[in-house]
Design an enzyme around this catalytic site. Structure first.
Site, PDB file in Angstrom:
ATOM      1  N   ASP A 165       2.673  -3.320   1.400  1.00  0.00           N
ATOM      2  CA  ASP A 165       2.588  -1.868   1.582  1.00  0.00           C
ATOM      3  C   ASP A 165       2.639  -1.552   3.071  1.00  0.00           C
ATOM      4  OD1 ASP A 165       1.921   0.832   1.685  1.00  0.00           O
ATOM      5  OD2 ASP A 165       0.471   0.686   0.050  1.00  0.00           O
TER       6      ASP A 165
ATOM      7  N   HIS B  99       3.726  -0.475  -1.989  1.00  0.00           N
ATOM      8  CA  HIS B  99       3.022   0.720  -2.414  1.00  0.00           C
ATOM      9  C   HIS B  99       3.469   1.111  -3.827  1.00  0.00           C
ATOM     10  CE1 HIS B  99       0.494   4.100  -1.376  1.00  0.00           C
ATOM     11  NE2 HIS B  99       1.390   4.940  -1.866  1.00  0.00           N
TER      12      HIS B  99
ATOM     13  N   CYS C 234      -2.603   6.292  -4.761  1.00  0.00           N
ATOM     14  CA  CYS C 234      -2.064   6.782  -3.481  1.00  0.00           C
ATOM     15  C   CYS C 234      -3.009   7.842  -2.908  1.00  0.00           C
ATOM     16  CB  CYS C 234      -0.647   7.299  -3.691  1.00  0.00           C
ATOM     17  SG  CYS C 234       0.211   7.761  -2.174  1.00  0.00           S
TER      18      CYS C 234
END
Length: 294
Positions: A230, A262, A173
């Site tokens: 995502d 995600h 991330c």
């Protein structure tokens, strides 16, 4: 907030509440009254648990311009000249999942180092909400500060059992974005693996460039592991990154997982997709071997 509530409810299915409290009432109170954003996921057990047998593991300190930076270190016990992996966390900081990832690398023969890159801005594990975390810590952590801390960690590794000719980076991330950028910043990096890191965005003094801006000149081979579902990283941004990378020398590549969104590697969160996480892990190890970091 709705996404966080759904994640939290899913996690609470794996726990129990006493005193007859209703789960959703508990969550509303917790999320609105200083319940740390990063501790909600940690309420669940990690799916993957990596022990310290045969390892030297724990927190060391690296000093950068007078600031003590905690770094979770894991490595095979008694070994030297080890290949080095920098492990860069999500916005939630260096919690147990990130430490576990470091131990997984150590079990594969690496010196793995996961620094607390938010130490000057605050404790990411104790912030009351995602919005507060983004505003008070993430937005105030400049890329140049992050690079300086990672540079210092690399220097520490070279003099503490690491092989300075075999250094790689991976991140998740927020850390995925940093992986791309640091690979462009430090010529000592031999390879990178970026897990669902943002590729494009607005620029300012703290964030003057994004991965798309360095793609054409990037020399380090970076493997991008991304989820097709995502919603925060649309596929058109991935396509734009691939086009930009094709104009440069890095021989980077992407793997897109059609069934993942995600944070599909985060085995302490409902976003975890076991098959894709395991595949990504094997690809990560293979990528580092392929590029001489083993």
């Amino acid at each position: 907030m709705d996404d966080l509530m759904r994640d939290a409810e899913s996690l609470l299915d794996k726990t129990s509440l006493s005193d007859g409290l209703d789960r959703r009432d508990f969550l509303k109170v917790a999320l609105g009254s200083g319940f740390a954003a990063a501790t909600l996921p940690v309420m669940a057990q990690n799916v993957v648990k990596t022990d310290t047998a045969g390892l030297t593991a724990g927190t060391i300190t690296v000093t950068v311009h007078g600031q003590n930076v905690p770094v979770y270190r894991a490595q095979p016990e008694g070994k030297t000249k080890l290949p080095v992996i920098l492990v860069v966390s999500e916005i939630f900081g260096v919690h147990e999942h990130i430490a576990d990832v470091a131990r997984r690398f150590a079990k594969q023969g690496y010196l793995a180092l996961a620094p607390d890159l938010f130490v000057r801005q605050g404790d990411a594990t104790k912030v009351a909400s995602i919005a507060d975390l983004q505003r008070d810590i993430i937005a105030k952590t400049p890329d140049e500060q992050v690079f300086a801390d990672l540079d210092a960690v690399v220097d520490w590794a070279r003099t503490n059992g690491g092989n300075g000719d075999k250094i790689a980076i991976t991140g998740f991330c927020w850390g995925g974005r940093i992986t791309w950028l640091y690979a462009a910043h430090n010529p000592a990096i031999k390879a990178g693996v970026a897990w669902y890191g943002r590729l494009k965005g607005d620029v300012n003094a703290n964030f003057p460039r994004h991965p798309i801006d360095v793609a054409g000149t990037l020399k380090v081979p970076v493997l991008g592991l991304y989820g097709a579902k995502d919603t925060g990283i649309p596929q058109d941004s991935v396509a734009a990154m691939e086009t930009a990378l094709a104009l440069g020398p890095s021989k980077s590549a992407f793997v897109i997982y059609p069934n993942s969104g995600h944070a599909f590697h985060a085995d302490y969160r409902p976003s975890y997709v076991e098959a894709d996480a395991k595949d990504g892990w094997q690809r990560t190890l293979a990528w580092f071997r392929q590029n001489g970091v083993n």
